[in-house]
Design a protein around this motif. Structure first.
Motif, PDB file in Angstrom:
ATOM      1  N   GLU A  19     -53.423  49.289  51.887  1.00 48.22           N
ATOM      2  CA  GLU A  19     -52.363  50.068  52.528  1.00 48.22           C
ATOM      3  C   GLU A  19     -52.706  50.358  53.983  1.00 48.22           C
ATOM      4  O   GLU A  19     -51.833  50.309  54.859  1.00 48.22           O
ATOM      5  CB  GLU A  19     -52.132  51.366  51.767  1.00 48.22           C
ATOM      6  N   PHE A  77     -50.479  49.224  57.140  1.00 47.08           N
ATOM      7  CA  PHE A  77     -49.966  50.262  58.028  1.00 47.08           C
ATOM      8  C   PHE A  77     -50.311  49.970  59.483  1.00 47.08           C
ATOM      9  O   PHE A  77     -49.518  50.213  60.396  1.00 47.08           O
ATOM     10  CB  PHE A  77     -50.545  51.619  57.612  1.00 47.08           C
ATOM     11  N   ARG A 105     -46.509  49.882  46.102  1.00 48.55           N
ATOM     12  CA  ARG A 105     -45.050  50.008  46.124  1.00 48.55           C
ATOM     13  C   ARG A 105     -44.576  51.133  45.205  1.00 48.55           C
ATOM     14  O   ARG A 105     -43.664  51.893  45.548  1.00 48.55           O
ATOM     15  CB  ARG A 105     -44.415  48.684  45.698  1.00 48.55           C
ATOM     16  N   TYR A 150     -40.341  54.443  53.784  1.00 51.33           N
ATOM     17  CA  TYR A 150     -40.899  53.143  54.137  1.00 51.33           C
ATOM     18  C   TYR A 150     -41.390  52.466  52.859  1.00 51.33           C
ATOM     19  O   TYR A 150     -41.585  53.106  51.821  1.00 51.33           O
ATOM     20  CB  TYR A 150     -42.045  53.281  55.147  1.00 51.33           C
ATOM     21  N   VAL A 167     -43.365  48.466  51.230  1.00 46.49           N
ATOM     22  CA  VAL A 167     -44.090  47.225  51.480  1.00 46.49           C
ATOM     23  C   VAL A 167     -43.186  46.074  51.028  1.00 46.49           C
ATOM     24  O   VAL A 167     -42.717  46.050  49.892  1.00 46.49           O
ATOM     25  CB  VAL A 167     -45.426  47.176  50.711  1.00 46.49           C
ATOM     26  N   MET A 173     -45.405  46.535  56.055  1.00 41.53           N
ATOM     27  CA  MET A 173     -44.851  47.856  55.796  1.00 41.53           C
ATOM     28  C   MET A 173     -43.668  48.066  56.732  1.00 41.53           C
ATOM     29  O   MET A 173     -43.802  47.915  57.955  1.00 41.53           O
ATOM     30  CB  MET A 173     -45.909  48.934  56.006  1.00 41.53           C
TER      31      MET A 173
END
Length: 229
Positions: free
Chosen positions: A32, A36, A65, A73, A75, A84
């Motif tokens: 993540e 990001f 997810r 927001y 993915v 993302m």
């Protein structure tokens, strides 16, 4: 004693000293964080470099997810990787603050139609595009698509003069949310619906900007690709 900088080679991917649940959470956090921080879609092989050999990247993405459900927001799988992105429902709010001056601006009707033709018939020459539309597709129009990163020079055509062809780019896939060109709507269905019918396309608003007629249109073989392809 000075501490050595931590390099990628020093990254503990396997995390064998952690319990399984904590190991998985750490892998999720790493993936993540990379998504990001990335401005472009991140391919699978890049994500595989930050997790252990026994980690299934697809399952990690699925869990991320699930945790982002309900957030503004998400993915998404795009251009052969993951990125993302803000959910569409919040697009107007983002544009209201960020403005429309950045790349990603709305394409003109002639640019959009030319881009669609390149996407479906690539690799295709500018002369073939002109034949398809029944009017000249100028170098300036193609140059704008290239400047936007949506189109690049492809292989030379076997036609006399060996003119350059044009193809779409990973930026095209990312901009329109496609994982690959296989995600393009089925061309036969579009033709049956009249959406790729040349006469309908022209009737729906093809407007060639003034002054784009090309004095050298008959000889595409002399056309060199821009250096930023």
């Amino acid at each position: 004693m000075a501490t050595r900088p931590r390099s990628e080679d020093a990254l503990d991917r396997e995390l064998a000293d952690l319990p399984a649940e904590l190991r998985w959470r750490e892998w999720m956090g790493r993936v993540e964080a990379v998504l990001f921080a990335a401005a472009e879609p991140v391919p699978r092989e890049a994500l595989a470099r930050i997790v252990g050999r026994g980690c299934d990247v697809d399952l990690v993405i699925d869990d991320i997810r699930a945790e982002l459900a309900g957030r503004p927001y998400e993915v998404v799988a795009v251009a052969g990787g993951w990125q993302m992105r803000t959910r569409r429902a919040y697009g107007a709010a983002v544009r209201a603050v960020r403005g429309q001056g950045e790349r990603g601006e709305v394409l003109s009707s002639s640019e959009m139609l030319t881009l669609a033709a390149i996407a479906y018939f690539q690799p295709i020459t500018r002369g073939a595009l002109s034949t398809f539309f029944g009017r000249e597709v100028g170098r300036d129009l193609v140059a704008r698509l290239r400047a936007a990163g949506l189109v690049a020079a492809g292989p030379r055509s076997p036609q006399p003069g060996a003119p350059y062809t044009y193809v779409t780019t990973p930026t095209f896939l990312a901009r329109f949310g496609f994982t690959s060109l296989r995600d393009l709507p089925d061309i036969e269905q579009l033709e049956e619906a009249g959406l790729l019918d040349k006469e309908k396309l022209l009737a729906d608003g093809w407007t060639m900007p003034g002054g784009e007629e090309d004095e050298h249109a008959a000889d595409d073989g002399d056309e060199e690709p821009h250096s930023d392809a």
